[in-house]
Motif scaffolding. Sequence first.
Motif, PDB file in Angstrom:
ATOM      1  N   ASP A 336      70.590  93.885   1.626  1.00  0.00           N
ATOM      2  CA  ASP A 336      69.683  95.644   1.885  1.00  0.00           C
ATOM      3  C   ASP A 336      68.852  95.469   0.938  1.00  0.00           C
ATOM      4  OD1 ASP A 336      70.421  97.352   3.834  1.00  0.00           O
ATOM      5  OD2 ASP A 336      69.465  98.309   2.416  1.00  0.00           O
ATOM      6  N   VAL A 337      67.371  96.160   1.362  1.00  0.00           N
ATOM      7  CA  VAL A 337      66.646  96.510   0.505  1.00  0.00           C
ATOM      8  C   VAL A 337      66.533  97.654   0.797  1.00  0.00           C
ATOM      9  CG1 VAL A 337      63.623  96.958   0.267  1.00  0.00           C
ATOM     10  CG2 VAL A 337      64.810  94.918   1.722  1.00  0.00           C
ATOM     11  N   ASP A 338      66.962  98.789  -1.194  1.00  0.00           N
ATOM     12  CA  ASP A 338      66.963  99.879  -1.587  1.00  0.00           C
ATOM     13  C   ASP A 338      65.574 100.728  -0.695  1.00  0.00           C
ATOM     14  OD1 ASP A 338      69.472  99.174  -2.730  1.00  0.00           O
ATOM     15  OD2 ASP A 338      67.760  98.088  -4.147  1.00  0.00           O
ATOM     16  N   LYS A 341      63.218 102.661   3.562  1.00  0.00           N
ATOM     17  CA  LYS A 341      62.812 104.097   4.657  1.00  0.00           C
ATOM     18  C   LYS A 341      61.921 105.135   3.943  1.00  0.00           C
ATOM     19  CE  LYS A 341      64.599 108.360   7.699  1.00  0.00           C
ATOM     20  NZ  LYS A 341      63.381 108.438   7.359  1.00  0.00           N
ATOM     21  N   LYS A 342      61.514 105.186   2.667  1.00  0.00           N
ATOM     22  CA  LYS A 342      60.761 105.378   1.579  1.00  0.00           C
ATOM     23  C   LYS A 342      59.365 105.098   2.055  1.00  0.00           C
ATOM     24  CE  LYS A 342      60.730 106.876  -2.572  1.00  0.00           C
ATOM     25  NZ  LYS A 342      61.619 106.947  -3.921  1.00  0.00           N
ATOM     26  N   VAL A 343      59.649 103.335   2.133  1.00  0.00           N
ATOM     27  CA  VAL A 343      58.326 102.348   1.946  1.00  0.00           C
ATOM     28  C   VAL A 343      57.054 102.694   3.524  1.00  0.00           C
ATOM     29  CG1 VAL A 343      57.270 100.265   1.567  1.00  0.00           C
ATOM     30  CG2 VAL A 343      59.430 101.106   0.583  1.00  0.00           C
ATOM     31  N   GLY A 348      53.725 103.333   5.514  1.00  0.00           N
ATOM     32  CA  GLY A 348      53.806 103.634   7.222  1.00  0.00           C
ATOM     33  C   GLY A 348      54.098 101.949   7.212  1.00  0.00           C
ATOM     34  N   HIS A 349      54.621 101.518   8.747  1.00  0.00           N
ATOM     35  CA  HIS A 349      55.103 100.477   8.975  1.00  0.00           C
ATOM     36  C   HIS A 349      54.792  99.329   8.879  1.00  0.00           C
ATOM     37  CE1 HIS A 349      59.164 100.666  11.830  1.00  0.00           C
ATOM     38  NE2 HIS A 349      58.615 101.817  11.506  1.00  0.00           N
ATOM     39  N   THR A 350      53.316  98.954   9.188  1.00  0.00           N
ATOM     40  CA  THR A 350      52.686  97.874   8.977  1.00  0.00           C
ATOM     41  C   THR A 350      53.058  96.967   6.811  1.00  0.00           C
ATOM     42  OG1 THR A 350      50.544  98.601  10.179  1.00  0.00           O
ATOM     43  CG2 THR A 350      51.089  96.412   9.110  1.00  0.00           C
ATOM     44  N   GLY A 377      69.518  92.439   9.984  1.00  0.00           N
ATOM     45  CA  GLY A 377      69.026  93.825  10.956  1.00  0.00           C
ATOM     46  C   GLY A 377      68.390  94.069  10.326  1.00  0.00           C
ATOM     47  N   GLY A 378      67.549  95.296  10.611  1.00  0.00           N
ATOM     48  CA  GLY A 378      66.084  95.876  10.227  1.00  0.00           C
ATOM     49  C   GLY A 378      65.847  95.670   9.079  1.00  0.00           C
ATOM     50  N   GLU A 379      66.437  95.880   8.082  1.00  0.00           N
ATOM     51  CA  GLU A 379      66.350  95.540   6.539  1.00  0.00           C
ATOM     52  C   GLU A 379      66.878  95.512   5.907  1.00  0.00           C
ATOM     53  OE1 GLU A 379      68.054  98.757   6.718  1.00  0.00           O
ATOM     54  OE2 GLU A 379      67.936  99.318   4.966  1.00  0.00           O
ATOM     55  N   ALA A 448      77.830  98.564  -2.988  1.00  0.00           N
ATOM     56  CA  ALA A 448      76.782  98.249  -4.284  1.00  0.00           C
ATOM     57  C   ALA A 448      75.678  99.430  -4.159  1.00  0.00           C
ATOM     58  CB  ALA A 448      75.729  96.761  -3.708  1.00  0.00           C
ATOM     59  N   LYS A 449      75.203  99.978  -2.816  1.00  0.00           N
ATOM     60  CA  LYS A 449      74.624 101.221  -2.294  1.00  0.00           C
ATOM     61  C   LYS A 449      74.918 102.042  -3.116  1.00  0.00           C
ATOM     62  CE  LYS A 449      71.246  99.612   0.240  1.00  0.00           C
ATOM     63  NZ  LYS A 449      69.900  99.500  -0.068  1.00  0.00           N
ATOM     64  N   ARG A 450      76.742 102.152  -3.128  1.00  0.00           N
ATOM     65  CA  ARG A 450      77.254 103.743  -4.019  1.00  0.00           C
ATOM     66  C   ARG A 450      77.357 103.629  -5.231  1.00  0.00           C
ATOM     67  NH1 ARG A 450      82.667 105.978  -3.774  1.00  0.00           N
ATOM     68  NH2 ARG A 450      83.426 103.776  -4.667  1.00  0.00           N
TER      69      ARG A 450
HETATM   70  N1  GTP Z   1      58.772  98.458   8.889  1.00  0.00           N
HETATM   71  C1  GTP Z   1      60.047  98.313   9.296  1.00  0.00           C
HETATM   72  N2  GTP Z   1      60.642  99.016   9.636  1.00  0.00           N
HETATM   73  C2  GTP Z   1      62.234  99.298  10.174  1.00  0.00           C
HETATM   74  C3  GTP Z   1      62.116  97.535  10.530  1.00  0.00           C
HETATM   75  N3  GTP Z   1      63.581  97.555  10.657  1.00  0.00           N
HETATM   76  C4  GTP Z   1      64.310  99.052  10.865  1.00  0.00           C
HETATM   77  N4  GTP Z   1      62.938  99.779   9.655  1.00  0.00           N
HETATM   78  C5  GTP Z   1      63.814 100.883   8.834  1.00  0.00           C
HETATM   79  O1  GTP Z   1      64.124 100.623   7.364  1.00  0.00           O
HETATM   80  C6  GTP Z   1      65.293 101.753   7.157  1.00  0.00           C
HETATM   81  C7  GTP Z   1      66.217 102.199   6.851  1.00  0.00           C
HETATM   82  O2  GTP Z   1      66.069 102.475   6.378  1.00  0.00           O
HETATM   83  P1  GTP Z   1      67.933 103.420   6.174  1.00  0.00           P
HETATM   84  O3  GTP Z   1      69.270 102.555   6.314  1.00  0.00           O
HETATM   85  O4  GTP Z   1      67.884 104.978   6.226  1.00  0.00           O
HETATM   86  O5  GTP Z   1      68.212 102.743   4.397  1.00  0.00           O
HETATM   87  P2  GTP Z   1      66.978 102.800   3.319  1.00  0.00           P
HETATM   88  O6  GTP Z   1      65.828 103.768   3.343  1.00  0.00           O
HETATM   89  O7  GTP Z   1      66.417 101.969   2.719  1.00  0.00           O
HETATM   90  O8  GTP Z   1      67.984 103.317   1.924  1.00  0.00           O
HETATM   91  P3  GTP Z   1      69.862 102.498   1.793  1.00  0.00           P
HETATM   92  O9  GTP Z   1      69.878 101.231   2.894  1.00  0.00           O
HETATM   93  O10 GTP Z   1      70.325 103.704   1.502  1.00  0.00           O
HETATM   94  O11 GTP Z   1      68.905 102.296   0.312  1.00  0.00           O
HETATM   95  C8  GTP Z   1      64.671 102.390   8.298  1.00  0.00           C
HETATM   96  O12 GTP Z   1      63.554 103.812   7.758  1.00  0.00           O
HETATM   97  C9  GTP Z   1      64.162 101.866  10.222  1.00  0.00           C
HETATM   98  O13 GTP Z   1      63.207 102.050  10.488  1.00  0.00           O
HETATM   99  C10 GTP Z   1      61.138  97.117  10.528  1.00  0.00           C
HETATM  100  O14 GTP Z   1      61.193  95.912  11.536  1.00  0.00           O
HETATM  101  N5  GTP Z   1      59.802  97.092  10.095  1.00  0.00           N
END
Ligand code: GTP
Length: 460
Positions: A336-338, A341-343, A348-350, A377-379, A448-450
């Motif tokens: 999982d990318v750390d 959400k901050k990125v 921005g999403h791009t 999943g997402g990240e 690992a996150k904790r």
């Molecule tokens: N740009 C982009 N963002 C995504 C995608 N899928 C999920 N996300 C974003 O990934 C973020 C995941 O955030 P969180 O689950 O809060 O976790 P985190 O900020 O990575 O923090 P930790 O996992 O606790 O280190 C959310 O803001 C989602 O909107 C995608 O396909 N593209």
Amino acid sequence: MQEEIKQYISVILKEWQPLRAELPQNVIVILRNIAEEQSDNLAHRFYESLFKDPAIARHLSYELVEEQLSRSLSKWVKAILTQDESQFETLAQQQYHVGGVHARIGIPVEFVQRGARQLKYGIYDYITQHNIETELGLQVMHYAAMAIDIAIEMMSHAYAMSHYRATRNEEAYRMHVLMNNAWQEQGKQQSALSSWENSVIYGLVSGVHQSEALIKISDSNFGLWFRHKCVRQFGETEQIQQIRLLMTTIDQKMASLDITTDIPVEKLQDLLRIIHACCQKISTYMEMLFNDVSHMQDGKDALTNLLNKRYLPIVLKHEVSLAMENHLPLSVAIIDVDFFKKVNDEWGHTVGDRALTHVANLLSDNIRASDYVFRYGGEEFLIVLVEAGQSEAYMLLERIRRIVSSTPFEAVSGKNLPITVSIGYTVHDGHPDYNQLLNRADVALYEAKRNGRNRIEQHK
Ligand SMILES: Nc1nc2c(ncn2[C@@H]2O[C@H](COP(=O)(O)OP(=O)(O)OP(=O)(O)O)[C@@H](O)[C@H]2O)c(=O)[nH]1
């Protein structure tokens, strides 16, 4: 829980509850005695009968039965024979859980039924050996047999549903392949849609509509394809539902026209605008539909080009049975990318999407050719490390963690962002249900996150 399952359970419980409610106290006592004294024996008898059939060895090992399954079955017998109506709802949900596990492991329903028959023989033997009076014995046997049948029926339902889903997935996949060339099909249907739109516009503007009935979109070539093939090929997706709604809107608007008289210009313009806007939306939804499919077709995630989650069960099921048959180690890691959400929030999403692709590329460039990497999943990403036990998996994952944290990601020109990942992994422990691997890797990831992120934890 799905509505269909809830309904099913409520029907079954209506049958089970009165059976239990009407049990005389002396029958309840005997059932409890059987549960206390015999549940281990009954569990043993169940598995003994299964192992007489060499075919079961493909699904279960002696060790697993000795270490885990026998104990669980003994508990199951106790619960089925002794629990009262107040616990039936929970009991029912457990049967669904077990049925789902059987489907994932691939234990055929008939094996479970064969084992269940042994439970009934065992209870019958108990009744005869303890000289239980006939009427009483009959009542005990009746309830025990019914309760076992009811529980097994629920399990079989869960099993069948799970199979049905898997078959539907496979069928959907086959249909995609059958479509042969999604792009060609898409072009053909987009042009069928435009040709319907053009002929309707021409009809309305030139007044042809007064002599010839205008064809509804649902009866056009496009509509026919949509109703007969498209829905079947793609299933009930969000896009399909939207297209259906748009087609209904168009057809209703056209049906409200009085074609025997001249249509006032404003009304005509309004109608043309609506038809055009709806057709454009249909076209966009079609594009989304075909885009998803062309990626689904080769099992790839659209953004990262990694394998998508849809075929994860197929890969895991295969690798778990290989590991079991050949006594090979197997590890599964979730990455999982750390602080991702901050990125997104800051850049921005791009940029977020590019960061995900950056990580995905590092993962696929740095796993062994034999391993699988999925967008989970997402990240989140998932890696299946074949023939890797604890230390080898750790070595491979540690290398990946280091590479990710030390490879710059350029968010915008000249600006590098630090990217790190947390990794949870687990080693296959011989259990045939691959879901356990996923759950355990997930727990390790949470650790690992904790524990501070940018690190690896193993679930033991
Ligand atoms: N740009 C982009 N963002 C995504 C995608 N899928 C999920 N996300 C974003 O990934 C973020 C995941 O955030 P969180 O689950 O809060 O976790 P985190 O900020 O990575 O923090 P930790 O996992 O606790 O280190 C959310 O803001 C989602 O909107 C995608 O396909 N593209």
